[in-house]
Design a protein around this motif. Structure first.
Motif, PDB file in Angstrom:
ATOM      1  N   TYR A  96       1.052  -0.769  -0.512  1.00 39.95           N
ATOM      2  CA  TYR A  96      -0.365   0.116   0.102  1.00 39.95           C
ATOM      3  C   TYR A  96       1.273   1.524  -0.054  1.00 39.95           C
ATOM      4  N   ALA A 108       1.207   3.854   7.444  1.00 40.51           N
ATOM      5  CA  ALA A 108      -0.048   3.924   7.802  1.00 40.51           C
ATOM      6  C   ALA A 108      -0.879   1.900   8.103  1.00 40.51           C
ATOM      7  N   SER A 109       0.249   1.084   6.826  1.00 43.16           N
ATOM      8  CA  SER A 109       0.044   0.308   6.406  1.00 43.16           C
ATOM      9  C   SER A 109       0.473  -1.259   7.958  1.00 43.16           C
ATOM     10  N   LEU A 110       1.937  -0.294   8.647  1.00 40.82           N
ATOM     11  CA  LEU A 110       1.733  -1.095   9.589  1.00 40.82           C
ATOM     12  C   LEU A 110       0.856  -0.542  10.849  1.00 40.82           C
ATOM     13  N   ASN A 111       0.972  -2.931  11.763  1.00 42.37           N
ATOM     14  CA  ASN A 111      -0.105  -2.223  12.655  1.00 42.37           C
ATOM     15  C   ASN A 111       0.250  -1.690  13.522  1.00 42.37           C
TER      16      ASN A 111
END
Lengths: 306, 704
Positions: free
Chosen positions: B99, B104-107
């Protein structure tokens, strides 16, 4: 570093407690002469004066304050003006009942409110979502005393039993616990829904889906930890309130807890008891707050200081 | 080769979103084939539906999106017919997605190890130890040093480049057959981007992964893909091989896009950009017939607005080249010069701004126990270190650099939002570096204005456009009379080429480009002598950005304003600036005229920066320089040369220990480097453009 952080928090909590207790002390003294309220009106002025001197109400307020505070620091919480017994004995007698009621209500809120909120978020805009949200609006719009009375009446109609009046049976616990828990279920479900929804829309949730992670793991491992902070904040607030006792619910159901004691103490101007309950409520509130702050550290690695 | 059947085969896909306003078709009649090992590019502006395609391939359309018709076959199986469980098994193991924003796409609340190991643990029956071994290996593959430390970190403890490498590792862990990349490098700095692009290419070659690369950046698509699909307003308007489509674009929109990006051949005076007029239609406002019709110069009434236009094979092209245009055969795109009309250069006048040894240090107070004991409580961040440069009337000076280089800090000091620590900034004869904006006279403020980066947040949503511009005029004491103010606002709206009735509109009724025009009108309201434009078009789409850039320069030309253009994009900078200042970690590495900056001798950083910027012209040759590592933290910069930790021309110990000298390469061309000028002069140019005669190629024709 973390020890320093903790120390700062504790110092702040102690200051909060001190301010609350002092405010309560001053306000109660300003609300009129307790001696006059306690002594029957037909007693002569010299009787009132006798008790005023005996209880120290004749002294200037700052002298009373320092005396009270000095005793407090030594662990002496004073005596009930009414019965003459130590206040902590009177109050602690009622605490287990309040804890039992508050704890049950809290568990109801926790195990009903959060799953309902998660469910509503997952089924957003569906019938389930609408039902849950309507229920939650109903739950916190409904006044406690009214809902309590409804429950009592229904129980009386259906089971032909009259609950309440201070007995300690399963039914006499479950009805007030539901009443007390209901409002919290409502706000908690609503809160959980919005924070879970917000998390579900985060890119990392899409990333987890793209990894092929299953639905349940996505919710429990990926979404909930990130949605937890606002939920924990709200839980902390309601837990504080529940432990401190609910004045209204306990009174409606005649539950022999701290709440009904507080009502009686205020009515009879039993200053020692009122002050002790205020101190206890303030302590639980700050303690729960401190716990919530510490929980943040556990939940969110970004808050942990390097 | 051996495997001729495509990995992914999308046929006539239509995707719609269902809202209260009704059905909104997001993607119309989309077909695409991806072969083994092939890289497909999908390019288009925001709202064209390119990300929707990616989401459809992942079968993750959100609550109100749905596939209306068509099929998506992955290895022969139709994904639209699969059960949720079958899809889950495909995702992450056979099809992986990377992404846009790595952070933002890692928790944020899970460790990197958990997030990476999850992939093999979900899809294969292997032990935790094996999974860990595998992740360590893949982290080495994406060139992340010290994998153990990375695994035990949380996402926020890594830099942007490291995060994106982790995300790529995550995508590649199960060795997928197809990798979807949705703007994978847009959020990164250019030199970091170059490294990531190379990494993706290397790894997918190694594993034979097919890729779908989604981007708005034509240059990036050129560098990464084999075939490209150009999308406009929900449909593909042109597709072909990179070579064919970039050399002979057939659709007027594709062609228009090339006219909007500043290629190395563009010049603001001789060959200015040619913006596409108008703006992207909203999905429910699409015109009859050709969606591009209203913006097209070759539009013919009665023909282009009739039936919906189908994709048509470009005859005579060997490469599988198709366009959605009725008139592709008639219009002589090649004969027409892609650039706009030539304009006269503005004369450079007297000195307007002089920056002398300007410094801006921030103090960072560390309240930790250790810091208090060791006495290192206050650390200095040297955001700007000894800046020197001059700007003249009518001149465009560009400040170029990546994040953390101090370019925005400098703009803040100039505007008086911060005060300088040391040195001088002389604007029209007055020293202003230490005067905060509150103490500046309204004349000083109005003569030094700013156009902000994000037009979406800089306008007050609850006030009309007219009142916002009028207010500026009142504040600057330019005019008191209400009617005259109204007249002035009208003139300003004319200047920025917006209809006069915008006076009564509110910001939410405006598109991004229109908002930025208002931002420009506001900045020019007080007739400033100098305007600072901080990345004024980086938030806008290509075709809109070109129009705004041109407008800005036109107004500048008219008012003889000095423009201080802050940007990270060297192609735009080359196009519009007269002088360039290259910054890195708070210091000026090189400054000079634009020609001097873009040809040797270069500072090694300028050289790397030039190489890192993707160029959307297949005939331009570029020398590849990929920098290692990340930009150091401004809190802890290297001792000697700030660039020494990443420099590909580092000459030794001296670079690490001693600050480099300012070397005078020519008049007003200064390079801050230890390498002797004679050596720097020997460096080959990074970009070489073949001369015009060598550029005219004929399309390969099909042998009948």
């Amino acid at each position: 570093m973390n020890a320093q952080f903790l120390l700062g928090k504790i110092i702040r909590s102690v200051i909060t407690l001190w301010i609350t207790v002092s405010l309560a002390f001053v306000l109660l003294r300003l609300a009129g002469d307790p001696a006059e309220a306690l002594i029957p009106p037909d007693a002569g002025p010299e009787v009132v004066e006798y008790y005023r001197v005996k209880w120290g109400f004749d002294k200037p307020i700052h002298v009373q304050y320092f005396k009270y505070f000095g005793a407090l620091v030594r662990g002496d919480f004073g005596f009930s003006l009414h019965t003459g017994k130590p206040v902590h004995d009177i109050v602690f007698q009622k605490v287990p009942n309040t804890l039992l009621l508050g704890g049950t209500a809290f568990l109801i809120a926790l195990f009903v409110g959060i799953p309902l909120g998660v469910l509503a978020a997952l089924k957003r805009n569906s019938l389930i979502d609408r039902v849950v949200m309507s229920f939650s609006v109903f739950a916190f719009a409904m006044p406690n005393f009214f809902f309590g009375l409804l429950l009592i009446l229904s129980a009386a109609m259906i089971f032909h039993t009259f609950v309440g009046a201070g007995e300690l049976t399963f039914w006499s616990l479950i009805l007030p616990a539901c009443t007390l828990g209901l409002a919290n279920v409502g706000s908690l479900a609503r809160f959980t829904r919005s924070t879970v929804l917000e998390t579900l829309n985060k890119p990392f949730m899409a990333a987890a889906l793209a990894k092929g992670v299953g639905m349940s793991r996505r919710i429990v491992h990926h979404a909930l930890p990130n949605a937890a902070i606002p939920i924990v904040t709200l839980l902390g607030l309601s837990l504080g309130g529940l432990i401190a006792g609910s004045v209204v619910t306990e009174t409606v159901f005649g539950w022999p807890g701290v709440g009904s004691l507080l009502i009686r103490a205020v009515q009879t101007r039993d200053l020692g008891v009122v002050q002790f309950i205020v101190l206890m409520v303030a302590s639980t509130m700050t303690a729960v707050n401190l716990m919530v702050d510490l929980l943040y550290l556990v939940i969110d690695p970004r808050i942990r200081v390097k | 080769m051996e495997n001729q059947s495509p990995i992914l085969d999308i046929k006539n896909l239509c995707i719609s979103y269902y809202t209260r306003a009704g059905e909104i078709p997001a993607v119309v009649d989309f077909s695409l084939e991806v072969k083994q090992g092939e890289t497909i590019g999908i390019v288009g502006e925001s709202g064209c539906g390119k990300s929707t395609v990616a989401m459809a391939i992942m079968q993750h359309m959100g609550a109100n999106g749905g596939i209306k018709s068509g099929s998506i076959k992955f290895k022969g199986r139709d994904m639209t017919q699969m059960s949720a469980e079958e899809l889950r098994q495909l995702r992450g193991s056979e099809i992986a997605m990377i992404y846009q924003e790595p952070f933002a796409s890692l928790n944020p609340s899970l460790k990197i190890s958990t997030q990476l190991m999850e992939v093999p643990l979900t899809h294969e029956s292997i032990s935790v130890d094996e999974a860990r071994q595998r992740t360590i290996q893949i982290l080495a593959d994406v060139k992340l040093p010290d994998p153990e430390r990375i695994l035990n970190s949380y996402p926020h403890q890594l830099s942007g480049g490291q995060q994106q490498r982790v995300v790529i590792a995550m995508g590649l862990l199960s060795n997928p057959a197809l990798l979807l990349l949705d703007e994978p490098t847009t959020a990164l700095d250019v030199t970091v981007e170059a490294g990531i692009v190379k990494l993706i290419a290397d790894i997918s070659k190694k594993y034979g992964t097919s890729q779908i690369y989604i981007s708005h950046n034509l240059g990036l698509i050129l560098e990464t893909c084999d075939r490209v699909f150009v999308m406009y307003s929900g449909e593909v308007v042109e597709e072909g091989t990179i070579d064919s489509l970039f050399t002979w674009p057939r659709h007027p929109y594709t062609h228009g896009l090339f006219g909007c990006i500043p290629l190395p051949t563009a010049d603001k005076n001789a060959a200015p950009l040619k913006p596409i007029r108008g703006q992207l239609p909203l999905p429910f406002e699409r015109p009859q017939g050709c969606y591009f019709g209203p913006r097209c110069d070759h539009f013919v009434q009665g023909r282009c607005d009739g039936e919906h236009v189908e994709m048509e094979q470009i005859k005579g092209s060997a490469a599988d080249h198709r366009a959605r245009c009725l008139r592709w055969n008639e219009i002589e795109i090649d004969a027409e010069i892609p650039e706009g009309a030539a304009k006269a250069a503005i004369e450079v006048g007297k000195r307007v701004l002089e920056v002398k040894k300007m410094k801006k240090y921030y103090e960072v107070v560390n309240n930790s126990f250790n810091a208090i004991i060791s006495g290192n409580r206050v650390r200095q961040v040297k955001a700007n270190e000894e800046l020197n440069f001059i700007a003249h009337e009518g001149e465009t000076v560009a400040i170029v650099g990546e994040s953390g280089c101090g370019k925005s800090t400098f703009a803040k000091v100039l505007m008086g939002l911060e005060t300088g620590t040391d040195g001088e900034i002389i604007h029209k004869g007055n020293e202003i570096s230490e005067i905060p904006v509150k103490s500046r006279s309204s004349g000083q403020i109005s003569s030094l204005q700013m156009v902000f980066q994000n037009p979406f947040d800089t306008l007050n949503p609850s006030q009309t456009i007219g009142s916002q511009i009028s207010r500026v005029i009142k504040m600057f004491d330019i005019e008191k009379n209400k009617d005259k103010i109204y007249e002035m606002v009208m003139k300003l709206l004319d200047t920025v080429k917006l209809p006069r009735d915008f006076y009564y509109r509110r910001p939410r009724q405006l598109s991004g480009g229109q908002k930025q025009r208002i931002g420009i009108a506001r900045a020019f309201a007080g007739n400033p002598s100098m305007v600072i434009a901080d990345e004024p078009v980086s938030a806008l789409d290509v075709s809109v950005a070109a129009a705004v850039t041109e407008l800005l320069m036109e107004i500048q030309r008219e008012h003889k304003t000095t423009l201080l253009f802050i940007s990270h994009d060297l192609s735009v900078v080359r196009y519009l600036s007269d002088r360039v200042v290259v910054m890195y970690l708070g210091q000026i590495m090189e400054r000079g005229d634009t020609d001097q900056i873009f040809s040797p001798p270069y500072h090694p950083y300028t050289e790397a920066l030039l190489s890192a910027v993707p160029i959307a012209d297949p005939e331009v040759n570029k020398r590849e320089i990929v920098l290692e590592g990340n930009i150091p933290s401004p809190l802890n910069p290297p001792k000697g040369c700030p660039f020494s930790t990443r420099c590909h021309r580092r000459i030794g110990e001296i670079c690490d220990s001693q600050p480099p000298p300012d070397q005078l390469a020519a008049e007003r061309h200064v390079i801050k480097c230890h390498i002797p000028l004679e050596e720097l002069e020997k460096i080959e140019p990074v970009i070489s453009i073949p001369d015009a005669s060598a550029r005219i190629r004929k399309p390969e024709t099909v042998s009948q």
